[in-house]
Design a protein around this motif. Structure first.
Motif, PDB file in Angstrom:
ATOM      1  N   ALA A 185       0.842  -1.198   0.000  1.00 21.40           N
ATOM      2  CA  ALA A 185       0.000   0.000   0.000  1.00 21.40           C
ATOM      3  C   ALA A 185       0.872   1.240   0.000  1.00 21.40           C
ATOM      4  O   ALA A 185       1.872   1.312   0.713  1.00 21.40           O
ATOM      5  CB  ALA A 185      -0.916  -0.010   1.224  1.00 21.40           C
ATOM      6  N   PRO A 186       0.533   2.208  -0.813  1.00 22.43           N
ATOM      7  CA  PRO A 186       1.367   3.421  -0.869  1.00 22.43           C
ATOM      8  C   PRO A 186       1.326   4.172   0.455  1.00 22.43           C
ATOM      9  O   PRO A 186       0.308   4.220   1.149  1.00 22.43           O
ATOM     10  CB  PRO A 186       0.716   4.236  -1.994  1.00 22.43           C
ATOM     11  CG  PRO A 186      -0.697   3.729  -2.064  1.00 22.43           C
ATOM     12  CD  PRO A 186      -0.645   2.287  -1.701  1.00 22.43           C
ATOM     13  N   ALA A 187       2.465   4.720   0.809  1.00 22.29           N
ATOM     14  CA  ALA A 187       2.549   5.507   2.035  1.00 22.29           C
ATOM     15  C   ALA A 187       1.793   6.817   1.844  1.00 22.29           C
ATOM     16  O   ALA A 187       1.725   7.358   0.727  1.00 22.29           O
ATOM     17  CB  ALA A 187       4.011   5.787   2.374  1.00 22.29           C
ATOM     18  N   PRO A 188       1.185   7.309   2.889  1.00 25.45           N
ATOM     19  CA  PRO A 188       0.473   8.584   2.765  1.00 25.45           C
ATOM     20  C   PRO A 188       1.414   9.708   2.366  1.00 25.45           C
ATOM     21  O   PRO A 188       2.563   9.759   2.799  1.00 25.45           O
ATOM     22  CB  PRO A 188      -0.107   8.800   4.175  1.00 25.45           C
ATOM     23  CG  PRO A 188       0.754   7.965   5.074  1.00 25.45           C
ATOM     24  CD  PRO A 188       1.160   6.782   4.270  1.00 25.45           C
ATOM     25  N   ALA A 189       0.917  10.559   1.503  1.00 23.08           N
ATOM     26  CA  ALA A 189       1.742  11.664   1.018  1.00 23.08           C
ATOM     27  C   ALA A 189       2.055  12.616   2.171  1.00 23.08           C
ATOM     28  O   ALA A 189       1.183  12.934   2.985  1.00 23.08           O
ATOM     29  CB  ALA A 189       1.014  12.410  -0.089  1.00 23.08           C
ATOM     30  N   PRO A 190       3.314  13.029   2.277  1.00 23.80           N
ATOM     31  CA  PRO A 190       3.658  13.967   3.354  1.00 23.80           C
ATOM     32  C   PRO A 190       2.999  15.327   3.137  1.00 23.80           C
ATOM     33  O   PRO A 190       2.738  15.738   1.995  1.00 23.80           O
ATOM     34  CB  PRO A 190       5.177  14.071   3.251  1.00 23.80           C
ATOM     35  CG  PRO A 190       5.483  13.743   1.829  1.00 23.80           C
ATOM     36  CD  PRO A 190       4.464  12.718   1.424  1.00 23.80           C
ATOM     37  N   VAL A 191       2.710  15.946   4.215  1.00 23.73           N
ATOM     38  CA  VAL A 191       2.125  17.283   4.152  1.00 23.73           C
ATOM     39  C   VAL A 191       3.232  18.282   3.844  1.00 23.73           C
ATOM     40  O   VAL A 191       4.240  18.360   4.563  1.00 23.73           O
ATOM     41  CB  VAL A 191       1.421  17.652   5.479  1.00 23.73           C
ATOM     42  CG1 VAL A 191       0.868  19.071   5.409  1.00 23.73           C
ATOM     43  CG2 VAL A 191       0.317  16.645   5.788  1.00 23.73           C
ATOM     44  N   VAL A 192       3.070  18.985   2.740  1.00 23.58           N
ATOM     45  CA  VAL A 192       4.085  19.956   2.320  1.00 23.58           C
ATOM     46  C   VAL A 192       3.652  21.348   2.755  1.00 23.58           C
ATOM     47  O   VAL A 192       2.562  21.815   2.414  1.00 23.58           O
ATOM     48  CB  VAL A 192       4.287  19.913   0.784  1.00 23.58           C
ATOM     49  CG1 VAL A 192       5.323  20.946   0.362  1.00 23.58           C
ATOM     50  CG2 VAL A 192       4.683  18.509   0.349  1.00 23.58           C
ATOM     51  N   VAL A 193       4.509  21.971   3.520  1.00 23.32           N
ATOM     52  CA  VAL A 193       4.264  23.343   3.964  1.00 23.32           C
ATOM     53  C   VAL A 193       4.923  24.275   2.969  1.00 23.32           C
ATOM     54  O   VAL A 193       6.143  24.207   2.767  1.00 23.32           O
ATOM     55  CB  VAL A 193       4.822  23.574   5.373  1.00 23.32           C
ATOM     56  CG1 VAL A 193       4.587  25.015   5.802  1.00 23.32           C
ATOM     57  CG2 VAL A 193       4.191  22.598   6.359  1.00 23.32           C
ATOM     58  N   PRO A 194       4.177  25.062   2.264  1.00 22.99           N
ATOM     59  CA  PRO A 194       4.785  25.963   1.271  1.00 22.99           C
ATOM     60  C   PRO A 194       5.775  26.924   1.922  1.00 22.99           C
ATOM     61  O   PRO A 194       5.527  27.445   2.998  1.00 22.99           O
ATOM     62  CB  PRO A 194       3.586  26.699   0.675  1.00 22.99           C
ATOM     63  CG  PRO A 194       2.505  26.598   1.698  1.00 22.99           C
ATOM     64  CD  PRO A 194       2.710  25.280   2.397  1.00 22.99           C
ATOM     65  N   VAL A 195       6.902  27.078   1.248  1.00 22.38           N
ATOM     66  CA  VAL A 195       7.942  27.994   1.723  1.00 22.38           C
ATOM     67  C   VAL A 195       8.158  29.051   0.661  1.00 22.38           C
ATOM     68  O   VAL A 195       8.367  28.742  -0.516  1.00 22.38           O
ATOM     69  CB  VAL A 195       9.259  27.246   1.995  1.00 22.38           C
ATOM     70  CG1 VAL A 195      10.333  28.222   2.421  1.00 22.38           C
ATOM     71  CG2 VAL A 195       9.046  26.177   3.060  1.00 22.38           C
TER      72      VAL A 195
END
Length: 358
Positions: A185-195
């Protein structure tokens, strides 16, 4: 001498095999039976070629079959039968024979397409003898069942003192099918904090770093919207290739022991399908110049014919011309000069990529 030639052939082939391996399928080999068919160029020890006891056997071709079993992804066992179609260099009579034996194969962990092989063989050509062999090979899988392979071996006599060599080219088939494994199962996508980054162009190519996919491009290279160098393809000469084909006096037939460089040229042109070659035939300054001009043309045509028939190179990619005695490599009328001038040279043109400059 045979071992030296074998090592040189393998060393020349390794860069080509390395690029070829990038497109190989990672076949699942564990606990599977395989069968192979092959052709082999066999090179007897010099002592055999000069000995009446061995019927003066010379280099020649053979063929054979193999059956084997992969114990795991690295180790395999196989049995081999080969038919050696040898001839005597003294009078051309047949010195045919058989070879049977067993091998163990070890595939390198980091490069599973490359393997080391060793085993025990029994020969009955001219004399019955036993030898141990050690070699190296490369196997390219196109899918989970079909593969091509190339292999070089050194055969060291046990009951008779000799050191033969052989190069195999063959096809293998892995029997059975591979059980498909469920994909994790694919790992959950990491939450990307816009910089919010400061917009800069570090390499000064006119493309900001946040859009530049090729940082640190050369200052004089023209780049595209992605910041990468723009290349143009063109056909260009890659240099004169002396394929070192030496002909007997007054002959245009390519000798069997002079075909290696022609085969290397054929392999290069197969690898680069847009390459072309101009084959130049030359002759020694003996006899009638007009006859030598025709002889040099026949020599050039003989090499061109070998490229077309043995390597399926299109006729439109090959040109051949004879220069007779007009372009000697070595001036003079010595035996060494005549031998050096009885030759074939080739000029190869291939597609190259060059950067567009600003």
């Amino acid at each position: 001498m045979k071992l030296k030639k074998l090592c040189v052939a393998i060393a020349v082939a390794m860069p080509l095999l390395g690029s070829f391996a990038a497109h190989a399928v990672d076949a699942d080999k564990e606990n599977r039976v395989f069968g192979s068919i092959f052709g082999e160029y066999y090179m007897p020890d010099t002592d055999k070629t000069e000995s009446a006891a061995w019927d003066y056997m010379k280099k020649d071709w053979g063929y054979g079959v193999e059956i084997g079993y992969y114990l795991n992804e690295h180790w395999a066992l196989r049995a081999e039968y080969a038919r050696l179609e040898m001839q005597s260099k003294l009078d051309g009579t047949d010195v045919n024979g058989n070879r049977i034996g067993f091998d163990a194969m070890y595939h390198l962990p980091q490069m599973p397409s490359i393997y080391i092989v060793g085993g025990l063989k029994r020969f009955d050509a001219a004399q019955t003898s036993t030898a141990v062999n050690v070699g190296v090979g490369y196997k390219h899988f196109f899918n989970q069942n079909v593969a091509l392979y190339a292999e070089g071996n050194r055969y060291q006599g046990i009951d008779e003192s000799y050191g033969d060599a052989g190069i195999k080219i063959g096809m293998s088939y892995l029997f059975g099918s591979v059980v498909e494994k469920a994909a994790p199962a694919p790992a959950p996508a990491p939450v990307v904090v816009p910089v919010v980054a400061k917009v800069v162009d570090t390499d000064g190519d006119g493309v900001n770093d946040n859009e530049d996919k090729c940082p640190n491009t050369a200052a004089n290279h023209k780049v595209g919207p992605d910041g990468c160098t723009i290349f143009v393809e063109k056909m260009a000469a890659v240099g004169d290739v002396d394929i070192e084909v030496r002909f007997p006096f007054d002959s245009a037939a390519v000798p069997a022991d002079q075909r290696f460089d022609v085969q290397s040229l054929g392999a290069f042109m197969q690898r680069f399908p847009e390459s072309t070659v101009a084959i130049e035939g030359h002759a020694s300054n003996i006899g009638n110049p007009a006859y030598n001009m025709k002889l040099s043309q026949r020599r050039a045509d003989a090499v061109a014919k070998m490229l077309k028939q043995d390597f399926n190179i299109a006729e439109s990619r090959i040109s051949s011309v004879g220069y007779g005695v007009t372009k000697p490599r070595v001036e003079g009328s010595t035996r060494a000069a005549h031998r050096a001038n009885q030759r074939i040279e080739a000029k190869v043109t291939a597609k190259i990529k060059e950067p567009v400059l600003r």
